[in-house]
Design a protein around this motif. Sequence first.
Motif, PDB file in Angstrom:
ATOM      1  N   SER A 191       0.886  -1.212   0.203  1.00 54.99           N
ATOM      2  CA  SER A 191       0.113   0.165   0.129  1.00 54.99           C
ATOM      3  C   SER A 191       0.873   1.182   0.121  1.00 54.99           C
ATOM      4  CB  SER A 191      -0.944  -0.229   1.324  1.00 54.99           C
ATOM      5  OG  SER A 191      -1.728  -1.133   1.155  1.00 54.99           O
ATOM      6  N   ASN A 192       0.057   2.338  -0.156  1.00 58.29           N
ATOM      7  CA  ASN A 192       0.852   3.778  -0.157  1.00 58.29           C
ATOM      8  C   ASN A 192       0.495   4.241   0.799  1.00 58.29           C
ATOM      9  OD1 ASN A 192       1.813   6.260  -0.905  1.00 58.29           O
ATOM     10  ND2 ASN A 192       1.797   5.783  -3.044  1.00 58.29           N
ATOM     11  N   LEU A 193       1.753   4.854   1.842  1.00 61.38           N
ATOM     12  CA  LEU A 193       1.317   5.658   2.930  1.00 61.38           C
ATOM     13  C   LEU A 193       0.666   7.041   2.746  1.00 61.38           C
ATOM     14  CD1 LEU A 193       4.867   5.696   4.601  1.00 61.38           C
ATOM     15  CD2 LEU A 193       2.752   4.577   5.358  1.00 61.38           C
ATOM     16  N   ASN A 194       0.743   7.604   1.601  1.00 61.01           N
ATOM     17  CA  ASN A 194      -0.133   8.705   0.746  1.00 61.01           C
ATOM     18  C   ASN A 194      -1.612   8.405   0.777  1.00 61.01           C
ATOM     19  OD1 ASN A 194       2.106  10.046   1.244  1.00 61.01           O
ATOM     20  ND2 ASN A 194       2.700  10.027  -0.802  1.00 61.01           N
ATOM     21  N   GLU A 195      -2.040   7.218   0.808  1.00 58.79           N
ATOM     22  CA  GLU A 195      -3.424   6.993   0.563  1.00 58.79           C
ATOM     23  C   GLU A 195      -4.259   7.548   1.702  1.00 58.79           C
ATOM     24  OE1 GLU A 195      -4.495   2.852   0.137  1.00 58.79           O
ATOM     25  OE2 GLU A 195      -2.604   2.209  -0.946  1.00 58.79           O
ATOM     26  N   PRO A 196      -5.196   8.144   1.488  1.00 57.55           N
ATOM     27  CA  PRO A 196      -6.141   9.103   2.448  1.00 57.55           C
ATOM     28  C   PRO A 196      -6.251   8.094   3.800  1.00 57.55           C
ATOM     29  CG  PRO A 196      -6.982   9.236   0.401  1.00 57.55           C
ATOM     30  CD  PRO A 196      -6.053   8.276   0.077  1.00 57.55           C
ATOM     31  N   TYR A 197      -6.569   6.811   3.648  1.00 54.80           N
ATOM     32  CA  TYR A 197      -6.772   5.810   4.817  1.00 54.80           C
ATOM     33  C   TYR A 197      -5.623   5.835   5.738  1.00 54.80           C
ATOM     34  CZ  TYR A 197      -7.933   1.806   7.609  1.00 54.80           C
ATOM     35  OH  TYR A 197      -8.244   0.993   8.544  1.00 54.80           O
ATOM     36  N   TYR A 198      -4.447   5.419   4.894  1.00 56.15           N
ATOM     37  CA  TYR A 198      -3.175   5.171   5.797  1.00 56.15           C
ATOM     38  C   TYR A 198      -2.568   6.377   6.224  1.00 56.15           C
ATOM     39  CZ  TYR A 198      -3.889   0.433   4.512  1.00 56.15           C
ATOM     40  OH  TYR A 198      -4.354  -0.740   4.063  1.00 56.15           O
ATOM     41  N   SER A 199      -2.723   7.499   5.465  1.00 53.39           N
ATOM     42  CA  SER A 199      -2.031   8.767   5.726  1.00 53.39           C
ATOM     43  C   SER A 199      -3.052   9.236   7.156  1.00 53.39           C
ATOM     44  CB  SER A 199      -2.557   9.850   4.699  1.00 53.39           C
ATOM     45  OG  SER A 199      -1.890  11.051   5.148  1.00 53.39           O
ATOM     46  N   ARG A 200      -4.293   9.008   7.264  1.00 53.77           N
ATOM     47  CA  ARG A 200      -5.014   9.447   8.436  1.00 53.77           C
ATOM     48  C   ARG A 200      -4.609   8.851   9.626  1.00 53.77           C
ATOM     49  NH1 ARG A 200     -11.541   8.611   8.793  1.00 53.77           N
ATOM     50  NH2 ARG A 200     -11.818   9.407  10.733  1.00 53.77           N
ATOM     51  N   TYR A 201      -4.263   7.377   9.746  1.00 53.74           N
ATOM     52  CA  TYR A 201      -4.007   6.867  10.849  1.00 53.74           C
ATOM     53  C   TYR A 201      -2.612   6.597  11.056  1.00 53.74           C
ATOM     54  CZ  TYR A 201      -8.906   5.787  10.738  1.00 53.74           C
ATOM     55  OH  TYR A 201     -10.244   5.951  10.886  1.00 53.74           O
ATOM     56  N   PHE A 202      -1.553   7.027  10.127  1.00 59.33           N
ATOM     57  CA  PHE A 202      -0.106   6.951  10.121  1.00 59.33           C
ATOM     58  C   PHE A 202       0.182   7.243  11.611  1.00 59.33           C
ATOM     59  CE2 PHE A 202       4.258   8.334   9.977  1.00 59.33           C
ATOM     60  CZ  PHE A 202       4.890   7.153   9.552  1.00 59.33           C
ATOM     61  N   TYR A 203       1.016   6.748  12.610  1.00 58.65           N
ATOM     62  CA  TYR A 203       1.340   7.190  13.749  1.00 58.65           C
ATOM     63  C   TYR A 203       2.920   7.531  13.599  1.00 58.65           C
ATOM     64  CZ  TYR A 203       3.019   7.206  18.657  1.00 58.65           C
ATOM     65  OH  TYR A 203       3.451   7.879  19.811  1.00 58.65           O
ATOM     66  N   LYS A 204       3.859   6.686  13.333  1.00 58.39           N
ATOM     67  CA  LYS A 204       5.222   6.868  13.278  1.00 58.39           C
ATOM     68  C   LYS A 204       5.787   5.764  12.446  1.00 58.39           C
ATOM     69  CE  LYS A 204       5.800   9.696  17.202  1.00 58.39           C
ATOM     70  NZ  LYS A 204       6.580  10.323  18.176  1.00 58.39           N
ATOM     71  N   GLY A 205       6.821   5.813  12.041  1.00 59.79           N
ATOM     72  CA  GLY A 205       8.036   4.811  11.464  1.00 59.79           C
ATOM     73  C   GLY A 205       9.013   4.601  12.689  1.00 59.79           C
ATOM     74  N   GLY A 206       9.533   3.590  12.502  1.00 57.06           N
ATOM     75  CA  GLY A 206      10.563   3.028  13.397  1.00 57.06           C
ATOM     76  C   GLY A 206      11.833   2.185  12.800  1.00 57.06           C
ATOM     77  N   ARG A 207      12.859   2.144  13.379  1.00 56.91           N
ATOM     78  CA  ARG A 207      14.074   1.437  12.939  1.00 56.91           C
ATOM     79  C   ARG A 207      14.410   0.712  14.349  1.00 56.91           C
ATOM     80  NH1 ARG A 207      17.580   5.217  10.463  1.00 56.91           N
ATOM     81  NH2 ARG A 207      15.912   5.114   8.842  1.00 56.91           N
ATOM     82  N   VAL A 208      14.490  -0.476  14.199  1.00 54.51           N
ATOM     83  CA  VAL A 208      14.597  -1.453  15.447  1.00 54.51           C
ATOM     84  C   VAL A 208      16.111  -1.017  15.826  1.00 54.51           C
ATOM     85  CG1 VAL A 208      15.377  -3.771  16.325  1.00 54.51           C
ATOM     86  CG2 VAL A 208      13.436  -3.347  14.485  1.00 54.51           C
ATOM     87  N   LEU A 209      16.281  -0.625  17.168  1.00 56.39           N
ATOM     88  CA  LEU A 209      17.442  -0.464  18.000  1.00 56.39           C
ATOM     89  C   LEU A 209      18.398  -1.469  18.022  1.00 56.39           C
ATOM     90  CD1 LEU A 209      15.569   1.323  20.732  1.00 56.39           C
ATOM     91  CD2 LEU A 209      17.035   2.550  19.169  1.00 56.39           C
ATOM     92  N   GLU A 210      19.717  -1.187  17.814  1.00 59.65           N
ATOM     93  CA  GLU A 210      20.701  -2.097  17.736  1.00 59.65           C
ATOM     94  C   GLU A 210      20.760  -2.986  18.870  1.00 59.65           C
ATOM     95  OE1 GLU A 210      22.869  -2.908  15.230  1.00 59.65           O
ATOM     96  OE2 GLU A 210      21.861  -1.400  14.038  1.00 59.65           O
ATOM     97  N   SER A 211      20.552  -2.452  20.007  1.00 63.71           N
ATOM     98  CA  SER A 211      20.618  -3.365  21.241  1.00 63.71           C
ATOM     99  C   SER A 211      19.432  -4.431  21.290  1.00 63.71           C
ATOM    100  CB  SER A 211      20.185  -2.253  22.504  1.00 63.71           C
ATOM    101  OG  SER A 211      18.994  -1.560  22.385  1.00 63.71           O
ATOM    102  N   PHE A 212      18.464  -4.153  20.699  1.00 66.18           N
ATOM    103  CA  PHE A 212      17.375  -5.173  20.518  1.00 66.18           C
ATOM    104  C   PHE A 212      17.774  -6.244  19.412  1.00 66.18           C
ATOM    105  CE2 PHE A 212      14.618  -2.191  22.608  1.00 66.18           C
ATOM    106  CZ  PHE A 212      14.133  -2.885  23.260  1.00 66.18           C
ATOM    107  N   LYS A 213      18.846  -5.773  18.522  1.00 68.36           N
ATOM    108  CA  LYS A 213      19.254  -6.754  17.418  1.00 68.36           C
ATOM    109  C   LYS A 213      20.129  -7.603  17.956  1.00 68.36           C
ATOM    110  CE  LYS A 213      18.733  -3.816  13.393  1.00 68.36           C
ATOM    111  NZ  LYS A 213      19.230  -3.362  12.196  1.00 68.36           N
TER     112      LYS A 213
END
Length: 185
Positions: free
Chosen positions: A157-179
């Motif tokens: 899907s596309n983050l710019n679709e109205p549905y996903y754009s409306r409900y998008f909270y944040k992105g995230g990158r797994v922390l090295e400590s958890f890896k």
Amino acid sequence: MIKKILFSTLIAICTLSTAFAQTKTKESGKELNDPDNLASQYFSQVMGVAVDATSNLKLYKFIYEWIGTPYSYGGNTKRGIDCSAFTKAIYDKVFNTTIRRNSRDIFSMVDPLSKEDLKEGDLVFFKIKSRSISHVGIYLGDNRFAHASSSRGVVISNLNEPYYSRYFYKGGRVLESFKKEFTVE
């Protein structure tokens, strides 16, 4: 079935082009008979995502194999899978990293990012009709992400679709400590 035939055809073309190539033609610095280049072109066309030489082809192959799998809350097989199980499977198989099982717990393992800072393989989180995180997917680039949609199963899907754009909270990158903590070597 058609998807598997197309994928098998791609693999056969890649293998044959490598085996029978007598000369190498270069275009824009990329070899035309390079199997990774052919796979990149294939995934770019089939998945609608700009896949280039720096892309993780293992990621795209994994997603391609799951496209169309139905959604099933709590599921984790090709008969049915939910968003967090799909994300967990990608991290297990593609990135050799074990992440937690639900979207809220996965979010606790990441360094939060804005939409503009996302890179291929990062996670995208949504608060869909909820005050807490309720959905997760894998960012692919060009505002596209792969996920197990409750209405359409595994899709891109596309983050710019109205549905996903409306409900998008944040992105995230797994922390090295958890890896390091969760990865089995």
